[in-house]
Write a protein that holds these residues in place. Sequence first.
Motif, PDB file in Angstrom:
ATOM      1  N   SER A 193      48.025  52.211  58.789  1.00 48.11           N
ATOM      2  CA  SER A 193      48.944  52.348  57.667  1.00 48.11           C
ATOM      3  C   SER A 193      48.155  52.209  56.373  1.00 48.11           C
ATOM      4  O   SER A 193      47.055  51.654  56.356  1.00 48.11           O
ATOM      5  CB  SER A 193      50.036  51.271  57.721  1.00 48.11           C
ATOM      6  N   LEU A 194      48.744  52.705  55.288  1.00 47.04           N
ATOM      7  CA  LEU A 194      48.085  52.651  53.986  1.00 47.04           C
ATOM      8  C   LEU A 194      48.681  51.525  53.160  1.00 47.04           C
ATOM      9  O   LEU A 194      49.898  51.408  53.035  1.00 47.04           O
ATOM     10  CB  LEU A 194      48.256  53.981  53.255  1.00 47.04           C
ATOM     11  N   TYR A 195      47.808  50.665  52.609  1.00 46.13           N
ATOM     12  CA  TYR A 195      48.243  49.512  51.834  1.00 46.13           C
ATOM     13  C   TYR A 195      47.559  49.519  50.468  1.00 46.13           C
ATOM     14  O   TYR A 195      46.436  50.002  50.324  1.00 46.13           O
ATOM     15  CB  TYR A 195      47.856  48.200  52.529  1.00 46.13           C
ATOM     16  N   ALA A 196      48.242  48.948  49.480  1.00 49.21           N
ATOM     17  CA  ALA A 196      47.630  48.636  48.190  1.00 49.21           C
ATOM     18  C   ALA A 196      47.920  47.168  47.918  1.00 49.21           C
ATOM     19  O   ALA A 196      49.082  46.756  47.878  1.00 49.21           O
ATOM     20  CB  ALA A 196      48.200  49.509  47.079  1.00 49.21           C
ATOM     21  N   THR A 197      46.883  46.363  47.774  1.00 50.86           N
ATOM     22  CA  THR A 197      47.064  44.926  47.595  1.00 50.86           C
ATOM     23  C   THR A 197      46.204  44.421  46.444  1.00 50.86           C
ATOM     24  O   THR A 197      45.206  45.041  46.072  1.00 50.86           O
ATOM     25  CB  THR A 197      46.681  44.144  48.868  1.00 50.86           C
ATOM     26  N   ILE A 198      46.603  43.295  45.884  1.00 50.63           N
ATOM     27  CA  ILE A 198      45.807  42.581  44.885  1.00 50.63           C
ATOM     28  C   ILE A 198      45.536  41.197  45.455  1.00 50.63           C
ATOM     29  O   ILE A 198      46.470  40.467  45.797  1.00 50.63           O
ATOM     30  CB  ILE A 198      46.551  42.461  43.542  1.00 50.63           C
ATOM     31  N   TRP A 199      44.268  40.841  45.591  1.00 47.38           N
ATOM     32  CA  TRP A 199      43.943  39.537  46.156  1.00 47.38           C
ATOM     33  C   TRP A 199      42.698  38.976  45.486  1.00 47.38           C
ATOM     34  O   TRP A 199      41.929  39.696  44.866  1.00 47.38           O
ATOM     35  CB  TRP A 199      43.767  39.614  47.669  1.00 47.38           C
ATOM     36  N   ASP A 200      42.544  37.679  45.604  1.00 50.31           N
ATOM     37  CA  ASP A 200      41.486  36.949  44.906  1.00 50.31           C
ATOM     38  C   ASP A 200      40.217  36.931  45.759  1.00 50.31           C
ATOM     39  O   ASP A 200      40.151  36.257  46.784  1.00 50.31           O
ATOM     40  CB  ASP A 200      41.958  35.519  44.620  1.00 50.31           C
ATOM     41  N   GLY A 201      39.214  37.685  45.314  1.00 54.25           N
ATOM     42  CA  GLY A 201      37.924  37.704  46.008  1.00 54.25           C
ATOM     43  C   GLY A 201      36.847  36.976  45.230  1.00 54.25           C
ATOM     44  O   GLY A 201      35.668  37.332  45.306  1.00 54.25           O
ATOM     45  N   SER A 202      37.248  35.940  44.479  1.00 56.85           N
ATOM     46  CA  SER A 202      36.304  35.241  43.600  1.00 56.85           C
ATOM     47  C   SER A 202      35.114  34.646  44.340  1.00 56.85           C
ATOM     48  O   SER A 202      34.041  34.484  43.760  1.00 56.85           O
ATOM     49  CB  SER A 202      37.023  34.119  42.842  1.00 56.85           C
ATOM     50  N   ASP A 203      35.292  34.290  45.604  1.00 64.04           N
ATOM     51  CA  ASP A 203      34.215  33.622  46.333  1.00 64.04           C
ATOM     52  C   ASP A 203      33.005  34.520  46.555  1.00 64.04           C
ATOM     53  O   ASP A 203      31.910  34.028  46.826  1.00 64.04           O
ATOM     54  CB  ASP A 203      34.726  33.119  47.687  1.00 64.04           C
ATOM     55  N   TRP A 204      33.191  35.851  46.444  1.00 61.14           N
ATOM     56  CA  TRP A 204      32.064  36.731  46.738  1.00 61.14           C
ATOM     57  C   TRP A 204      31.985  37.966  45.839  1.00 61.14           C
ATOM     58  O   TRP A 204      30.906  38.530  45.657  1.00 61.14           O
ATOM     59  CB  TRP A 204      32.143  37.214  48.191  1.00 61.14           C
ATOM     60  N   ALA A 205      33.103  38.385  45.243  1.00 61.86           N
ATOM     61  CA  ALA A 205      33.132  39.699  44.594  1.00 61.86           C
ATOM     62  C   ALA A 205      32.334  39.759  43.295  1.00 61.86           C
ATOM     63  O   ALA A 205      31.794  40.804  42.946  1.00 61.86           O
ATOM     64  CB  ALA A 205      34.576  40.121  44.325  1.00 61.86           C
ATOM     65  N   THR A 206      32.264  38.667  42.558  1.00 58.12           N
ATOM     66  CA  THR A 206      31.571  38.681  41.268  1.00 58.12           C
ATOM     67  C   THR A 206      30.402  37.711  41.294  1.00 58.12           C
ATOM     68  O   THR A 206      30.559  36.514  41.046  1.00 58.12           O
ATOM     69  CB  THR A 206      32.530  38.304  40.120  1.00 58.12           C
ATOM     70  N   ASN A 207      29.248  38.261  41.639  1.00 57.46           N
ATOM     71  CA  ASN A 207      28.009  37.467  41.670  1.00 57.46           C
ATOM     72  C   ASN A 207      28.150  36.204  42.511  1.00 57.46           C
ATOM     73  O   ASN A 207      27.787  35.107  42.083  1.00 57.46           O
ATOM     74  CB  ASN A 207      27.570  37.099  40.250  1.00 57.46           C
ATOM     75  N   GLY A 208      28.704  36.379  43.720  1.00 56.35           N
ATOM     76  CA  GLY A 208      28.798  35.260  44.643  1.00 56.35           C
ATOM     77  C   GLY A 208      29.697  34.134  44.181  1.00 56.35           C
ATOM     78  O   GLY A 208      29.497  32.979  44.558  1.00 56.35           O
ATOM     79  N   GLY A 209      30.704  34.463  43.367  1.00 49.78           N
ATOM     80  CA  GLY A 209      31.642  33.444  42.907  1.00 49.78           C
ATOM     81  C   GLY A 209      31.295  32.839  41.560  1.00 49.78           C
ATOM     82  O   GLY A 209      31.956  31.903  41.109  1.00 49.78           O
ATOM     83  N   LYS A 210      30.277  33.385  40.899  1.00 51.66           N
ATOM     84  CA  LYS A 210      29.881  32.845  39.592  1.00 51.66           C
ATOM     85  C   LYS A 210      30.981  33.041  38.563  1.00 51.66           C
ATOM     86  O   LYS A 210      31.216  32.176  37.709  1.00 51.66           O
ATOM     87  CB  LYS A 210      28.593  33.522  39.128  1.00 51.66           C
ATOM     88  N   TYR A 211      31.660  34.191  38.629  1.00 50.53           N
ATOM     89  CA  TYR A 211      32.754  34.484  37.703  1.00 50.53           C
ATOM     90  C   TYR A 211      34.046  34.587  38.506  1.00 50.53           C
ATOM     91  O   TYR A 211      34.204  35.487  39.322  1.00 50.53           O
ATOM     92  CB  TYR A 211      32.488  35.791  36.953  1.00 50.53           C
ATOM     93  N   ARG A 212      34.976  33.681  38.278  1.00 54.29           N
ATOM     94  CA  ARG A 212      36.191  33.610  39.074  1.00 54.29           C
ATOM     95  C   ARG A 212      37.375  34.213  38.319  1.00 54.29           C
ATOM     96  O   ARG A 212      37.333  34.401  37.099  1.00 54.29           O
ATOM     97  CB  ARG A 212      36.479  32.163  39.465  1.00 54.29           C
ATOM     98  N   VAL A 213      38.434  34.509  39.065  1.00 51.44           N
ATOM     99  CA  VAL A 213      39.641  35.062  38.457  1.00 51.44           C
ATOM    100  C   VAL A 213      40.242  34.043  37.496  1.00 51.44           C
ATOM    101  O   VAL A 213      40.362  32.856  37.818  1.00 51.44           O
ATOM    102  CB  VAL A 213      40.678  35.423  39.541  1.00 51.44           C
ATOM    103  N   ASN A 214      40.609  34.506  36.319  1.00 56.79           N
ATOM    104  CA  ASN A 214      41.245  33.647  35.325  1.00 56.79           C
ATOM    105  C   ASN A 214      42.747  33.923  35.355  1.00 56.79           C
ATOM    106  O   ASN A 214      43.214  34.954  34.881  1.00 56.79           O
ATOM    107  CB  ASN A 214      40.676  33.931  33.934  1.00 56.79           C
ATOM    108  N   TYR A 215      43.501  32.992  35.906  1.00 55.42           N
ATOM    109  CA  TYR A 215      44.924  33.227  36.134  1.00 55.42           C
ATOM    110  C   TYR A 215      45.766  33.133  34.864  1.00 55.42           C
ATOM    111  O   TYR A 215      46.972  33.375  34.915  1.00 55.42           O
ATOM    112  CB  TYR A 215      45.447  32.263  37.199  1.00 55.42           C
ATOM    113  N   LYS A 216      45.158  32.827  33.746  1.00 51.71           N
ATOM    114  CA  LYS A 216      45.942  32.827  32.510  1.00 51.71           C
ATOM    115  C   LYS A 216      46.320  34.250  32.105  1.00 51.71           C
ATOM    116  O   LYS A 216      47.203  34.447  31.275  1.00 51.71           O
ATOM    117  CB  LYS A 216      45.176  32.130  31.387  1.00 51.71           C
TER     118      LYS A 216
END
Length: 234
Positions: A97-120
């Motif tokens: 099936s085809l999905y579109a999702t938004i999820w927090d990949g802060s642990d690895w997606a941006t320089n190994g977690g150096k820059y995390r999602v800012n929920y503000k």
Amino acid sequence: MSNGDMFEKNHDEIDFEFLGNIRGKDWRIQTNIYGNGSTSIGREERYSLWFDPSDDFHQYSILWTDSQIIFYVDNVPIREIKRTASMGGDFPSKPMSLYATIWDGSDWATNGGKYRVNYKYAPYVAEISNFVLHGCAVDPIEQSSKCENSESFGGIPTGITPTQRIKMGGFRGKYMTYSYCYDRARYKVAPSECVLVPKEAERLKSFDPVTFGGRRHRNRHHRSHSSHVVASSI
């Protein structure tokens, strides 16, 4: 695309993933595939984009057949995976099936977690326009498929044309920042489906000679030598 809801322990996936960006830097995307739950065998590739995908709509496409997978951005092929016999079940082959999702990949997606999602800045919104899907519908209970009329597939590509292959080479030579095929830290021998291109190898090696060149970090231990004087008395 995924079938994790139907095959929890041996699911397939074909992924387009937007990894975000660091302010002032290029946006990055990742493509990946899994077959039969082979999540331990990473087949990731990452690329920079020449545009900001949050400014306007762009076309992201996947061609998936029983023998190949091709990823496109704005009708330019950016990656081709041809099925090989040695891939076995690692090639996605079960209905998905085809999905579109938004999820927090802060642990690895941006320089190994150096820059995390800012929920503000939440809530986060993804908009999709002009969605088109061609394929064979599958009964989730009986697992039988019913294909559309073959005439409706007339405009669907069956492969990469010579002109498109030139464009794909230009894209990969300029924007690809990671490919598992060249990662010598993970694979001493590239997996069978990899088609190694010397120019791609040299470019990635210039970015990271440890990952893409097979070098190892070595800790040098400096020994201090001291002379021992033994005094004896008679």
